[in-house]
Design a protein around this motif. Sequence first.
Motif, mmCIF file in Angstrom:
data_model
loop_
_atom_site.group_PDB
_atom_site.id
_atom_site.type_symbol
_atom_site.label_atom_id
_atom_site.label_comp_id
_atom_site.label_asym_id
_atom_site.label_seq_id
_atom_site.Cartn_x
_atom_site.Cartn_y
_atom_site.Cartn_z
ATOM 1 N N LYS A 12 2.377 9.438 67.184
ATOM 2 C CA LYS A 12 3.050 10.392 67.493
ATOM 3 C C LYS A 12 3.605 10.972 68.623
ATOM 4 O O LYS A 12 2.743 11.502 68.958
ATOM 5 C CB LYS A 12 2.836 11.697 66.261
ATOM 6 C CG LYS A 12 1.978 11.067 65.398
ATOM 7 C CD LYS A 12 3.294 10.953 64.319
ATOM 8 C CE LYS A 12 2.470 10.500 62.911
ATOM 9 N NZ LYS A 12 3.394 10.041 61.948
ATOM 10 N N SER A 13 5.216 11.395 67.962
ATOM 11 C CA SER A 13 5.705 11.166 69.672
ATOM 12 C C SER A 13 6.734 12.502 69.295
ATOM 13 O O SER A 13 6.740 13.355 68.182
ATOM 14 C CB SER A 13 6.615 10.413 70.137
ATOM 15 O OG SER A 13 7.852 11.186 71.012
ATOM 16 N N ASP A 14 6.840 13.157 70.361
ATOM 17 C CA ASP A 14 8.172 14.605 69.650
ATOM 18 C C ASP A 14 9.949 13.928 69.699
ATOM 19 O O ASP A 14 10.192 14.719 69.790
ATOM 20 C CB ASP A 14 7.915 15.313 70.685
ATOM 21 C CG ASP A 14 6.978 16.372 71.485
ATOM 22 O OD1 ASP A 14 5.979 16.359 70.439
ATOM 23 O OD2 ASP A 14 6.362 16.861 72.236
ATOM 24 N N HIS A 15 9.652 13.002 70.459
ATOM 25 C CA HIS A 15 10.900 11.988 69.956
ATOM 26 C C HIS A 15 10.913 10.600 68.976
ATOM 27 O O HIS A 15 9.587 10.610 68.843
ATOM 28 C CB HIS A 15 11.356 10.927 71.420
ATOM 29 C CG HIS A 15 11.373 12.357 72.037
ATOM 30 N ND1 HIS A 15 10.530 12.755 73.250
ATOM 31 C CD2 HIS A 15 12.351 13.538 72.414
ATOM 32 C CE1 HIS A 15 10.755 13.847 74.122
ATOM 33 N NE2 HIS A 15 12.410 14.226 74.059
ATOM 34 N N LYS A 63 13.563 13.863 64.248
ATOM 35 C CA LYS A 63 12.951 14.753 65.544
ATOM 36 C C LYS A 63 14.140 14.408 66.636
ATOM 37 O O LYS A 63 15.516 13.490 66.211
ATOM 38 C CB LYS A 63 11.800 13.249 66.054
ATOM 39 C CG LYS A 63 10.821 13.514 65.244
ATOM 40 C CD LYS A 63 9.659 13.297 66.007
ATOM 41 C CE LYS A 63 8.547 13.337 65.570
ATOM 42 N NZ LYS A 63 7.280 12.258 65.487
#
Length: 122
Positions: A12-15, A63
């Motif tokens: 999982k990513s912030d982007h 996101k």
Amino acid sequence: MSNLHHYRNVYKSDHLSIFDLEDMIEQGKPLLFTIEEVKQQTGATVAGKKGDFNIAYFNEPIKPLVINATNGKVLRSLAPEKSPMVEHWVGITVELYIDPNVSLKGDRVGGIRIKKPAGVPV
């Protein structure tokens, strides 16, 4: 209740990533988004690497998307007067899709691409 875990859950990513788009597709959500703002962020961390990035933020609750060179060219072509200035990309409606042929270091990894939505004037 299942004890099964998808291998990509730990990435999982912030982007925005193709995993996020896959979830939206599975849920039947449209992949049309309007750019609220594009920021040039220096020293940002993306996928564990520090660097300078153009990052698009959308009006819709998703996101932000890191804009690579290919997607930047598409946004420029959709911008008023084909402007290369990221500040002129505000208000552009785009359709996101997964291109399975995107390569990274010689490996096909897939990636997010931008296109003009059908029926939306430039």
